[in-house]
Design a protein around this motif. Structure first.
Motif, mmCIF file in Angstrom:
data_model
loop_
_atom_site.group_PDB
_atom_site.id
_atom_site.type_symbol
_atom_site.label_atom_id
_atom_site.label_comp_id
_atom_site.label_asym_id
_atom_site.label_seq_id
_atom_site.Cartn_x
_atom_site.Cartn_y
_atom_site.Cartn_z
ATOM 1 N N TYR A 139 5.305 1.654 -5.143
ATOM 2 C CA TYR A 139 3.972 1.064 -5.274
ATOM 3 C C TYR A 139 3.829 -0.143 -4.350
ATOM 4 O O TYR A 139 2.829 -0.270 -3.630
ATOM 5 C CB TYR A 139 3.739 0.661 -6.732
ATOM 6 C CG TYR A 139 2.646 -0.347 -6.952
ATOM 7 C CD1 TYR A 139 1.315 -0.066 -6.631
ATOM 8 C CD2 TYR A 139 2.937 -1.605 -7.506
ATOM 9 C CE1 TYR A 139 0.308 -1.000 -6.840
ATOM 10 C CE2 TYR A 139 1.941 -2.543 -7.723
ATOM 11 C CZ TYR A 139 0.628 -2.240 -7.384
ATOM 12 O OH TYR A 139 -0.364 -3.164 -7.582
ATOM 13 N N LEU A 140 4.813 -1.003 -4.321
ATOM 14 C CA LEU A 140 4.771 -2.172 -3.441
ATOM 15 C C LEU A 140 4.721 -1.766 -1.972
ATOM 16 O O LEU A 140 4.063 -2.423 -1.159
ATOM 17 C CB LEU A 140 5.995 -3.068 -3.694
ATOM 18 C CG LEU A 140 6.109 -3.721 -5.072
ATOM 19 C CD1 LEU A 140 7.346 -4.614 -5.115
ATOM 20 C CD2 LEU A 140 4.863 -4.520 -5.416
ATOM 21 N N SER A 141 5.407 -0.674 -1.638
ATOM 22 C CA SER A 141 5.434 -0.229 -0.237
ATOM 23 C C SER A 141 4.046 0.177 0.247
ATOM 24 O O SER A 141 3.782 0.155 1.453
ATOM 25 C CB SER A 141 6.409 0.937 -0.067
ATOM 26 O OG SER A 141 5.883 2.158 -0.589
ATOM 27 N N LYS A 142 3.164 0.555 -0.673
ATOM 28 C CA LYS A 142 1.814 0.949 -0.276
ATOM 29 C C LYS A 142 1.020 -0.242 0.271
ATOM 30 O O LYS A 142 0.112 -0.063 1.079
ATOM 31 C CB LYS A 142 1.069 1.593 -1.455
ATOM 32 C CG LYS A 142 1.724 2.877 -1.963
ATOM 33 C CD LYS A 142 1.939 3.858 -0.839
ATOM 34 C CE LYS A 142 2.784 5.046 -1.237
ATOM 35 N NZ LYS A 142 3.107 5.910 -0.077
ATOM 36 N N TYR A 143 1.376 -1.443 -0.179
ATOM 37 C CA TYR A 143 0.768 -2.634 0.404
ATOM 38 C C TYR A 143 1.280 -2.841 1.827
ATOM 39 O O TYR A 143 0.507 -3.169 2.736
ATOM 40 C CB TYR A 143 1.084 -3.867 -0.445
ATOM 41 C CG TYR A 143 0.355 -3.911 -1.765
ATOM 42 C CD1 TYR A 143 -0.941 -4.400 -1.857
ATOM 43 C CD2 TYR A 143 0.969 -3.471 -2.932
ATOM 44 C CE1 TYR A 143 -1.610 -4.457 -3.072
ATOM 45 C CE2 TYR A 143 0.317 -3.521 -4.157
ATOM 46 C CZ TYR A 143 -0.972 -4.010 -4.218
ATOM 47 O OH TYR A 143 -1.634 -4.044 -5.422
ATOM 48 N N TYR A 144 2.583 -2.650 2.008
ATOM 49 C CA TYR A 144 3.145 -2.843 3.346
ATOM 50 C C TYR A 144 2.617 -1.793 4.323
ATOM 51 O O TYR A 144 2.444 -2.076 5.510
ATOM 52 C CB TYR A 144 4.670 -2.782 3.301
ATOM 53 C CG TYR A 144 5.280 -2.884 4.682
ATOM 54 C CD1 TYR A 144 5.295 -4.096 5.364
ATOM 55 C CD2 TYR A 144 5.800 -1.761 5.320
ATOM 56 C CE1 TYR A 144 5.820 -4.193 6.642
ATOM 57 C CE2 TYR A 144 6.331 -1.856 6.599
ATOM 58 C CZ TYR A 144 6.337 -3.073 7.250
ATOM 59 O OH TYR A 144 6.838 -3.156 8.520
ATOM 60 N N HIS A 167 -5.021 4.695 2.399
ATOM 61 C CA HIS A 167 -4.210 3.535 2.040
ATOM 62 C C HIS A 167 -4.747 2.817 0.800
ATOM 63 O O HIS A 167 -3.956 2.421 -0.074
ATOM 64 C CB HIS A 167 -4.143 2.562 3.226
ATOM 65 C CG HIS A 167 -3.240 3.022 4.322
ATOM 66 N ND1 HIS A 167 -1.874 3.170 4.158
ATOM 67 C CD2 HIS A 167 -3.480 3.373 5.604
ATOM 68 C CE1 HIS A 167 -1.318 3.579 5.281
ATOM 69 N NE2 HIS A 167 -2.278 3.728 6.176
ATOM 70 N N SER A 168 -6.042 2.645 0.712
ATOM 71 C CA SER A 168 -6.600 1.961 -0.461
ATOM 72 C C SER A 168 -6.405 2.801 -1.720
ATOM 73 O O SER A 168 -6.047 2.279 -2.785
ATOM 74 C CB SER A 168 -8.080 1.658 -0.246
ATOM 75 O OG SER A 168 -8.813 2.836 0.042
ATOM 76 N N GLY A 169 -6.625 4.108 -1.599
ATOM 77 C CA GLY A 169 -6.456 4.979 -2.759
ATOM 78 C C GLY A 169 -5.020 5.094 -3.213
ATOM 79 O O GLY A 169 -4.744 5.222 -4.417
ATOM 80 N N ALA A 170 -4.074 5.040 -2.273
ATOM 81 C CA ALA A 170 -2.658 5.128 -2.629
ATOM 82 C C ALA A 170 -2.240 3.928 -3.476
ATOM 83 O O ALA A 170 -1.425 4.062 -4.405
ATOM 84 C CB ALA A 170 -1.802 5.212 -1.365
ATOM 85 N N ILE A 171 -2.774 2.756 -3.164
ATOM 86 C CA ILE A 171 -2.452 1.568 -3.957
ATOM 87 C C ILE A 171 -2.963 1.723 -5.389
ATOM 88 O O ILE A 171 -2.232 1.466 -6.361
ATOM 89 C CB ILE A 171 -3.075 0.315 -3.304
ATOM 90 C CG1 ILE A 171 -2.390 0.020 -1.963
ATOM 91 C CG2 ILE A 171 -2.948 -0.897 -4.231
ATOM 92 C CD1 ILE A 171 -3.035 -1.108 -1.180
ATOM 93 N N ILE A 172 -4.212 2.185 -5.518
ATOM 94 C CA ILE A 172 -4.792 2.359 -6.850
ATOM 95 C C ILE A 172 -4.030 3.418 -7.645
ATOM 96 O O ILE A 172 -3.710 3.221 -8.824
ATOM 97 C CB ILE A 172 -6.275 2.749 -6.732
ATOM 98 C CG1 ILE A 172 -7.079 1.630 -6.073
ATOM 99 C CG2 ILE A 172 -6.871 3.085 -8.103
ATOM 100 C CD1 ILE A 172 -8.518 2.003 -5.741
ATOM 101 N N SER A 173 -3.720 4.527 -7.003
ATOM 102 C CA SER A 173 -3.042 5.630 -7.686
ATOM 103 C C SER A 173 -1.637 5.247 -8.135
ATOM 104 O O SER A 173 -1.217 5.555 -9.254
ATOM 105 C CB SER A 173 -2.981 6.846 -6.764
ATOM 106 O OG SER A 173 -4.272 7.323 -6.475
ATOM 107 N N MET A 174 -0.902 4.566 -7.257
ATOM 108 C CA MET A 174 0.458 4.182 -7.624
ATOM 109 C C MET A 174 0.454 3.091 -8.681
ATOM 110 O O MET A 174 1.348 3.038 -9.538
ATOM 111 C CB MET A 174 1.227 3.727 -6.387
ATOM 112 C CG MET A 174 1.807 4.855 -5.554
ATOM 113 S SD MET A 174 2.851 6.026 -6.495
ATOM 114 C CE MET A 174 4.086 4.931 -7.192
#
Length: 291
Positions: A139-144, A167-174
């Motif tokens: 989940y943190l890696s999605k920010y990076y 990228h934005s959706g991956a953060i929300i989903s994770m």
């Protein structure tokens, strides 16, 4: 906000995990939503003006020239090239580590508890055997991974709708996945980390001027993971006793994200590769070629 996290079935202390000390911030919904809104807003503001020509046509032409050249001299500065290479190399190594660490956990759960329990992780065995920490770091890696978009903008190119949504959706989903720990998320962690290992290795090579063949196969792998992921997530929701209400909600969030993403990836692939892409999924190559 964090009184209900992690779920009571998860026995791992977040403070003991890698970067667990910041979990009290990053696992807040307001932090996550503000981060996504900030990302989308900055990307919209920093976008270069749209080119009047067809982006897909220019991109395809550029790739064809690179394939013919085999190795091309980078037009970027050595420092920028090194930055892009190290960024992609880091994500390739990290993704490989995530896959090789998470996949055995799933196999062990299936071997010890059976296919259904392994599929649903009803006893939270996988989550308590290391998957919870791996998913949290993922989940943190999605920010990076937002750095991917930064690199595109630094090259003077526009961030596509696919790029920004992805990228934005991956953060929300994770976030939803780590918060509620549904079975569908460890599919995301395992399969997505495997594909990212290959993808970022590919981009690490291209950043040095190499032009490995088969980029369309990477896109096909990404599309395939979404198809199977949607099937996996849907099954976990409708299978009796497979998940609880909170897990179903998190899985639904991922489905809402994955369906438009699948459409965007397919549209991108058809525009970029045309018949070459369609033949990858055709049962009759000759007929596709004729069409």
């Amino acid at each position: 906000m964090l009184s209900n996290w992690p779920p009571p079935q998860v026995t791992i202390n977040p403070e003991s995990m890698i970067l667990g000390g910041i979990s009290k911030y990053v696992m807040r919904m307001d932090f996550m939503l503000m981060s996504v809104a900030l990302y989308v807003g900055i990307i919209h503001y920093m976008q270069p003006p749209p080119d009047k020509s067809s982006v897909s046509r220019v991109e395809a032409k550029r790739q064809n020239l690179e394939k013919k050249a085999g190795v091309k001299k980078s037009q970027n500065s050595p420092a920028f090239t090194a930055f892009v290479f190290l960024h992609n190399l880091f994500l390739a190594v990290y993704s490989g580590w995530t896959f090789t660490s998470s996949f055995p956990i799933l196999i062990s759960t299936i071997a010890n508890e059976g296919l259904i329990n392994g599929f649903c992780d009803k006893n939270f065995t996988s989550w308590n055997s290391g998957l919870f920490e791996l998913a949290y770091i993922f989940y943190l890696s999605k920010y990076y991974e937002i750095v991917d978009t930064v690199i595109i903008l630094m090259k003077g190119r526009r961030s596509s709708t696919l790029q920004t949504y992805h990228h934005s959706g991956a953060i929300i989903s994770m976030f939803a996945g780590v918060y509620s720990c549904p079975a569908a998320i460890f599919y995301f962690v395992i399969v997505n980390s495997f594909i990212h290992t290959i993808m970022y290795s590919y981009y690490a090579l291209t950043s040095l001027g190499f032009s490995p063949p088969g980029k369309q196969y990477l896109t096909s792998m990404q599309i395939t993971q979404f198809i199977f992921g949607i099937a996996y997530a849907s099954t976990s929701i409708i299978l009796p006793g497979c998940s609880n209400a909170d897990q179903n909600l998190a899985t639904t969030v991922n489905l809402i994200y994955a369906l438009p993403l699948l459409y965007l990836f397919v549209s991108f692939a058809v525009k970029m590769y045309g018949g070459d892409f369609m033949r990858l999924f055709s049962a009759s190559p000759k007929k596709s070629k004729k069409n």
